[in-house]
Design an enzyme around this catalytic site. Structure first.
Site, PDB file in Angstrom:
ATOM      1  N   SER B 176       0.845  -1.197   0.000  1.00 53.82           N
ATOM      2  CA  SER B 176       0.000   0.000   0.000  1.00 53.82           C
ATOM      3  C   SER B 176       0.884   1.252   0.000  1.00 53.82           C
ATOM      4  O   SER B 176       1.777   1.368  -0.853  1.00 53.82           O
ATOM      5  CB  SER B 176      -0.916  -0.059   1.230  1.00 53.82           C
ATOM      6  N   ASP B 344      -8.601  -6.760  -4.617  1.00 53.73           N
ATOM      7  CA  ASP B 344      -8.222  -5.447  -4.072  1.00 53.73           C
ATOM      8  C   ASP B 344      -8.744  -4.361  -4.999  1.00 53.73           C
ATOM      9  O   ASP B 344      -8.201  -4.113  -6.067  1.00 53.73           O
ATOM     10  CB  ASP B 344      -6.695  -5.375  -3.937  1.00 53.73           C
ATOM     11  N   HIS B 377      -7.829  -5.389  -0.231  1.00 49.79           N
ATOM     12  CA  HIS B 377      -6.545  -4.740   0.022  1.00 49.79           C
ATOM     13  C   HIS B 377      -5.838  -5.347   1.229  1.00 49.79           C
ATOM     14  O   HIS B 377      -4.606  -5.406   1.275  1.00 49.79           O
ATOM     15  CB  HIS B 377      -6.792  -3.245   0.220  1.00 49.79           C
TER      16      HIS B 377
END
Lengths: 402, 402
Positions: B176, B344, B377
């Site tokens: 991320s 995601d 995610h």
């Protein structure tokens, strides 16, 4: 022979919202009853002598009774809140929120049908809701308003139509929460509904959708100006929280692809970032702020809470089928048209397919169309041209002459 | 021959967060400079004599320096905030947020590598950030803290490693926002990075992701307790707004499918609804409230704002390529490993494919793996077993003996 389709579709013209006071209390699922209840409504087209051409149109979370035509007393239109608002410059004319779908030659053809639209129970646009006066106290209900369900909305619509002397519906139609009402109608009043048109809707919101609604409600209720729901008369309203709620809603109504196409990562003011925390840097950030500011001017926060709660409660299998969706449909007599949109991730096509399967299993006539379109949930408001032939054909198949 | 993989992967054991004060001011993209700057960090494994086995691990929005092992002074762990928290009952032990990935025999193998993890610039877990004392006033910076970028975070990490006497990195890794830092490292310091491992990351967040971050920031800034960012010492913190921000984040970190599997529409207390507006009715509603309450106890609202802003600003093509992503990568010398997860939707596989294509176009070595997994995610924190062989093999290919 259908002639309407051969000429240009038109507007229903100037319209005015009217009001009816229900003669009896409305019995609610929660066990309480509500009285008095006023219902705001509009009608388009002409009621046939034998009263068999009525279509009830039901609105979604942020809509109102002004579904079509041009308001005689222009105010902020429900259309303001939709993705359409800044697209066509019609907001100033106070066009109805489904004006592209209702009118002469349109999907819900007012040359043939008498279309009725009401503001739903719990609303803030003329129908009794949390901002109405509680006769027990002489003050607005606020959070003393009873917790309502989609079925309660439908019972209120039923009682309202009684006042108009309308018993049967040629169709009940709506998108999103409006589609939930349409499905609920067919189950609660199986002998009075000939057809259901449920667009971008579901039999029960999925957990992610439940979550978005919960977050929106939290944003409102955590705003100190909400004051436990009793903000009326205090000079403060939870605009900050409701703005956040609206932003959440807005993003869930669009698809990621549509947002990319519409906004990209374009900056608000220049070719470079300005290093600011509290000012919008991206055009999409500015757009969301604008949407929030516009929404809080026309909408009551408690109505948002109650309506959001009702649509998360909605669960046809739990309510009517002992857990089985097919059983919930056992007694309906309506034909059903389902329309879903490929990019709608809030009310996904799979939900419409579930309904289709359950209706098939229950032996009921149903057709389901998934339209490949990019605008997400908002498609039910935007993709008028592609819904129109499907709906017109479906409504023409009822055996009466067009 | 690699032997670590033949025995069970282990823990790095008890660890303690340490602190370094940087000797020089950090020059920021916004034009300001920051001094003093303290950096909180942890290390795992042993630095090789020629200092060529260092892996820098970079954390995401809500993480901290405690990436692996068991904290000697257990506090609330960053792991609390992730979907993992209630899954394995480890929160009480204050396990690092990537404990499943860092340790002997694990993906980032501490038998071989010296793994360094810092709290990022602007953080609230030991590294200088908005809650630190501004030397100009003797009070916490609050919103006087300069607006920072991912590049500023990386420059701070560079200066911190200088203090440790580490010049080169065998790899920079993160998921991320951590992956953004890894990519930025390879561009800012092209001669000092041998490999990049960017997981569930992107070269530039898409507009929907920008929107979710904007909404989260709005929720915090509209909370009156935020007080323009100067809430320190007032006895009030914008917990209400930050709770909403965290709920938004939490839903975007999971997939709709994962939420359906984990929660369904199960009710909180009984077989039927209770008709309440302000109490959780669905288990997923209760879960989100719990996550929000737990998060606000351990995290600073301004750090959330600044970090969220930095990750929306991040745009490698704009920053380094004059609009071209391939050109942004022109000067890097690192090999790149990209891992994305099919479900995601916040950092979608397409973003990793964009990076892969751009690196190919720039003639740089890259491999991209899209793992088919359901947890959205959060997969970068949860799917350890499936990432591990990919990362171990990638890191083993650097030409040194394992």
């Amino acid at each position: 022979m259908e002639t309407a389709s051969t000429r240009a579709a038109g507007s229903v013209g100037p319209v005015e919202t009217r009001y009816v006071d229900l003669p009896e209390p409305v019995q609610l699922d929660c066990g309480r009853q509500l009285h008095p209840v006023r219902v705001a409504y509009e009608t388009y087209g002409t009621l046939s002598p034998n009263r068999d051409n009525v279509i009830l149109v039901c609105h979604a979370l942020s809509g109102d009774a002004h579904a079509a035509g041009i308001a005689r007393t222009p105010g902020q239109s429900a259309r303001d809140g939709f993705a359409a608002d800044d697209r066509d410059g019609t907001a100033g004319k106070a066009l109805g929120w489904w004006d592209g779908m209702i009118g002469p030659g349109k999907a819900f053809d007012t040359d043939r049908f008498f279309v009725v639209s009401t503001n739903l129970l719990g609303g803030c646009r003329g129908t009794t809701g949390p901002s109405s006066i509680d006769p027990a106290t002489g003050k607005p209900y606020g959070s003393n308003f009873p917790v309502i369900t989609v079925a309660d909305m439908v019972r209120t619509e039923r009682a309202f139509l009684d006042v108009l002397g309308i018993e049967r519906l040629a169709a009940v139609a709506g998108g999103s929460l409006g589609g939930m009402q349409a499905l609920e109608w067919a189950i609660l009043f199986p002998d009075q509904v000939d057809a259901v048109v449920a667009i971008a809707s579901t039999h029960a919101l999925h957990p992610q959708g439940v979550s978005w609604n919960a977050i929106a409600r939290e944003a409102i209720m955590r705003d100190p100006a909400w004051q436990g729901g009793h903000y009326h008369g205090t000079g403060q309203t939870p605009d900050a929280g409701m703005g956040v709620a609206r932003m959440v809603g807005h993003v869930t109504y669009l698809s990621a692809v549509a947002m990319s196409e519409k906004f990209g990562r374009r900056l608000q003011f220049s070719d470079d970032i300005r290093y600011t925390i509290d000012e919008p840097e991206f055009q999409v950030e500015n757009y969301l702020r604008h949407q929030a500011a516009s929404f809080v001017k026309r909408f009551d926060a408690n109505t948002y809470l109650y309506t959001s709660r009702a649509l998360t409660y909605f669960d046809l299998a739990r309510q009517h089928g002992g857990g089985s969706l097919a059983r919930a449909f056992d007694d309906i007599s309506a034909r059903t048209l389902l329309i879903a949109f490929s990019s709608d991730w809030l009310y996904p096509p799979s939900a419409s397919r579930d309904i289709e399967d359950a209706l098939h299993a229950a032996g009921k006539p149903v057709e389901c169309h998934v339209i490949d379109a990019a605008y997400g949930h908002d498609c039910f408001l935007l993709e008028e041209a592609r819904q129109t032939p499907i709906i017109r054909r479906f409504l023409a198949e009822d055996g009466t002459s067009a």
